[in-house]
Design a protein around this motif. Sequence first.
Motif, PDB file in Angstrom:
ATOM      1  N   THR A  46       0.886  -1.160   0.000  1.00 13.94           N
ATOM      2  CA  THR A  46       0.000   0.000   0.000  1.00 13.94           C
ATOM      3  C   THR A  46       0.923   1.209   0.000  1.00 13.94           C
ATOM      4  OG1 THR A  46      -1.755  -1.135   1.200  1.00 13.94           O
ATOM      5  CG2 THR A  46      -1.745   1.264   1.318  1.00 13.94           C
ATOM      6  N   VAL A  78      -7.561   0.359  -5.385  1.00  9.56           N
ATOM      7  CA  VAL A  78      -8.476   0.986  -4.436  1.00  9.56           C
ATOM      8  C   VAL A  78      -7.748   2.170  -3.808  1.00  9.56           C
ATOM      9  CG1 VAL A  78      -7.894  -0.541  -2.489  1.00  9.56           C
ATOM     10  CG2 VAL A  78     -10.079   0.625  -2.533  1.00  9.56           C
ATOM     11  N   ARG A  79      -8.458   3.281  -3.739  1.00 11.54           N
ATOM     12  CA  ARG A  79      -7.916   4.525  -3.177  1.00 11.54           C
ATOM     13  C   ARG A  79      -8.563   4.722  -1.811  1.00 11.54           C
ATOM     14  NH1 ARG A  79      -9.934  10.047  -3.577  1.00 11.54           N
ATOM     15  NH2 ARG A  79      -8.191  11.496  -3.568  1.00 11.54           N
ATOM     16  N   THR A  80      -7.732   4.871  -0.787  1.00 13.20           N
ATOM     17  CA  THR A  80      -8.222   5.070   0.572  1.00 13.20           C
ATOM     18  C   THR A  80      -7.772   6.437   1.061  1.00 13.20           C
ATOM     19  OG1 THR A  80      -8.030   2.695   0.975  1.00 13.20           O
ATOM     20  CG2 THR A  80      -8.259   4.122   2.908  1.00 13.20           C
ATOM     21  N   HIS A  82      -7.577   8.858   4.234  1.00 20.30           N
ATOM     22  CA  HIS A  82      -7.620   8.887   5.696  1.00 20.30           C
ATOM     23  C   HIS A  82      -7.909  10.319   6.146  1.00 20.30           C
ATOM     24  CE1 HIS A  82      -6.053   4.793   6.024  1.00 20.30           C
ATOM     25  NE2 HIS A  82      -5.275   5.116   4.999  1.00 20.30           N
TER      26      HIS A  82
END
Length: 128
Positions: A46, A78-80, A82
Amino acid sequence: MVTKQVKGSAEDEADVTRADSLAREIFADIANKWALLIIEAVGDRTLRFTELRGEIEGISHKMLTQNLRLLERNGLVVRTVHPTVPPRVEYTLTEPGRALRATVDAMCDWTQRHLAAIESARRRFDSA
């Protein structure tokens, strides 16, 4: 962004030789040097945007952003985000992205195995 509307059979849509197939559109999205290099760079990790940019020599901020969006749209990344200040954004390959990475790895291996032959062929061609 304009996308093709599915109107043929599933078999027609999966035929990359058809100019109007969805498969051809997907193929065009992923079969470029930046998308392939992004998939290879992320690998099993990641990575934050800046880390990813540092992994791929020569890619501009704009090209990385555009290609990450295409990969995300096609379900390969997938883009996360935070909720921190500033926001921390991370990218990870999805299961289909990891499956595609196996193909990218094979292409990298092929390139390494045949690099000398390709260089030789290029020299012969360019000198003719």
